[in-house]
Design a protein around this motif. Structure first.
Motif, PDB file in Angstrom:
ATOM      1  N   GLY A  33       0.713  -1.202  -0.107  1.00  0.00           N
ATOM      2  CA  GLY A  33       0.030   0.161   0.090  1.00  0.00           C
ATOM      3  C   GLY A  33       0.635   1.312  -0.099  1.00  0.00           C
ATOM      4  O   GLY A  33       0.330   2.380   0.438  1.00  0.00           O
ATOM      5  N   VAL A  34       2.046   1.230  -0.431  1.00  0.00           N
ATOM      6  CA  VAL A  34       2.817   2.443  -0.429  1.00  0.00           C
ATOM      7  C   VAL A  34       2.511   3.291  -1.791  1.00  0.00           C
ATOM      8  O   VAL A  34       2.382   2.570  -2.802  1.00  0.00           O
ATOM      9  CB  VAL A  34       4.360   2.125  -0.460  1.00  0.00           C
ATOM     10  N   SER A  35       2.317   4.532  -1.630  1.00  0.00           N
ATOM     11  CA  SER A  35       2.026   5.479  -2.951  1.00  0.00           C
ATOM     12  C   SER A  35       3.108   5.247  -3.686  1.00  0.00           C
ATOM     13  O   SER A  35       4.110   4.913  -3.467  1.00  0.00           O
ATOM     14  CB  SER A  35       1.870   6.936  -2.320  1.00  0.00           C
ATOM     15  N   THR A  36       2.961   5.509  -5.226  1.00  0.00           N
ATOM     16  CA  THR A  36       3.904   5.786  -6.201  1.00  0.00           C
ATOM     17  C   THR A  36       4.779   6.745  -5.785  1.00  0.00           C
ATOM     18  O   THR A  36       6.189   6.498  -6.126  1.00  0.00           O
ATOM     19  CB  THR A  36       3.112   5.763  -7.561  1.00  0.00           C
ATOM     20  N   VAL A  70      13.899   6.458  -8.086  1.00  0.00           N
ATOM     21  CA  VAL A  70      13.747   6.471  -9.596  1.00  0.00           C
ATOM     22  C   VAL A  70      12.597   7.651  -9.574  1.00  0.00           C
ATOM     23  O   VAL A  70      11.815   8.044  -8.763  1.00  0.00           O
ATOM     24  CB  VAL A  70      13.262   5.250 -10.223  1.00  0.00           C
ATOM     25  N   ALA A  71      12.106   7.930 -10.800  1.00  0.00           N
ATOM     26  CA  ALA A  71      10.908   8.966 -11.147  1.00  0.00           C
ATOM     27  C   ALA A  71       9.466   8.166 -10.844  1.00  0.00           C
ATOM     28  O   ALA A  71       9.456   6.984 -10.877  1.00  0.00           O
ATOM     29  CB  ALA A  71      11.130   9.325 -12.562  1.00  0.00           C
ATOM     30  N   GLU A  72       8.663   8.989 -10.446  1.00  0.00           N
ATOM     31  CA  GLU A  72       7.358   8.441 -10.133  1.00  0.00           C
ATOM     32  C   GLU A  72       6.931   7.818 -11.300  1.00  0.00           C
ATOM     33  O   GLU A  72       6.156   6.737 -11.231  1.00  0.00           O
ATOM     34  CB  GLU A  72       6.517   9.444  -9.755  1.00  0.00           C
ATOM     35  N   GLY A  73       6.932   8.302 -12.505  1.00  0.00           N
ATOM     36  CA  GLY A  73       6.638   8.003 -13.679  1.00  0.00           C
ATOM     37  C   GLY A  73       7.187   6.574 -14.081  1.00  0.00           C
ATOM     38  O   GLY A  73       6.412   5.610 -14.660  1.00  0.00           O
ATOM     39  N   THR A  74       8.324   6.189 -13.616  1.00  0.00           N
ATOM     40  CA  THR A  74       9.026   5.019 -13.718  1.00  0.00           C
ATOM     41  C   THR A  74       8.431   3.835 -12.956  1.00  0.00           C
ATOM     42  O   THR A  74       8.128   2.679 -13.609  1.00  0.00           O
ATOM     43  CB  THR A  74      10.354   5.027 -13.362  1.00  0.00           C
ATOM     44  N   VAL A  75       7.799   4.242 -11.690  1.00  0.00           N
ATOM     45  CA  VAL A  75       7.207   3.405 -10.776  1.00  0.00           C
ATOM     46  C   VAL A  75       5.746   2.996 -11.513  1.00  0.00           C
ATOM     47  O   VAL A  75       5.415   1.663 -11.513  1.00  0.00           O
ATOM     48  CB  VAL A  75       6.878   3.985  -9.401  1.00  0.00           C
ATOM     49  N   ARG A  76       5.289   3.937 -11.939  1.00  0.00           N
ATOM     50  CA  ARG A  76       3.779   3.855 -12.520  1.00  0.00           C
ATOM     51  C   ARG A  76       3.936   2.994 -14.014  1.00  0.00           C
ATOM     52  O   ARG A  76       3.186   2.073 -14.052  1.00  0.00           O
ATOM     53  CB  ARG A  76       3.286   5.118 -13.153  1.00  0.00           C
TER      54      ARG A  76
END
Length: 207
Positions: free
Chosen positions: A153-156, A165-171
């Motif tokens: 349940g950790v946010s991106t 890394v960038a949040e976009g990479t996680v998404r």
């Protein structure tokens, strides 16, 4: 996070960075169970997960000097370390199992396969029987984001900071992992095991 909540987090980070044993003990008491749940899910073995808990907090202690002076929660950082340690431990257990099997023996599994857990979290009953094989078809970065964002349940945003890394990479990794799981879970024949990446035993500082 409001200032009243942020101050204790920043103070804890400073105490951990300074090597305060009491702060470290507090971190362990507050989060050891959560780390163990994540490790047990990834390893499929509660005994092995206990080893991972120890390795996770040892790595956190060794990397304490890299903890930044921010108000970000420490849990994502800790769980990211746990995910990597779990992957390392699973690879080690797999090698052990192959060795023992060649000698005519078989190691007993101490917990149910994690397929049930992953399948329910992805809301897809068809994954029930094939999730383990599907996970073997994912790369470590994809498993990491699943472990952090789906299971824990950790946010991106927080996952991105923890993983560096960038949040976009996680998404992107999360979307790719979900699609890959569903594709592998319904494909015929079962997917071949993923090639082992280079060892992640040296956990890079995460903060």
């Amino acid at each position: 996070m409001n200032p009243d909540e942020a101050a204790p987090v920043r103070l804890l980070r400073r105490r951990l960075r300074a090597g305060d044993p009491e702060a470290y003990a507090s971190l362990f008491r507050d989060h050891a169970q959560r780390v163990h749940r994540l490790a047990a899910g990834l390893c499929g073995d509660r005994g092995l997960a206990e080893d991972v808990v120890g390795e996770t907090f040892l790595a956190a202690w060794k990397n304490r000097s890299s903890i930044s002076d921010t108000d970000d929660p420490l849990v994502p950082w800790l769980l990211a370390i746990a995910a990597r340690q779990s992957l390392n431990a699973t690879r080690g257990r797999s090698r052990q199992q192959r060795l023992v099997t060649r000698q005519g023996h078989r190691l007993d599994s101490t917990v149910p396969d994690i397929a049930d857990s992953v399948s329910s979290r992805l809301d897809d009953a068809e994954l029930l029987a094939r999730t383990r094989a599907a996970l073997d078809g994912l790369r470590d970065p994809e498993i990491e984001v699943l472990a952090l964002c789906v299971w824990s349940g950790v946010s991106t945003r927080d996952a991105a900071r923890a993983l560096g890394v960038a949040e976009g990479t996680v998404r992107s990794r999360l979307s790719r992992a979900r699609a890959r799981l569903r594709a592998l879970a319904t494909s015929q024949p079962p997917p071949s095991p993923r090639p082992l990446p280079r060892s992640a035993s040296a956990v890079r500082p995460l903060s």
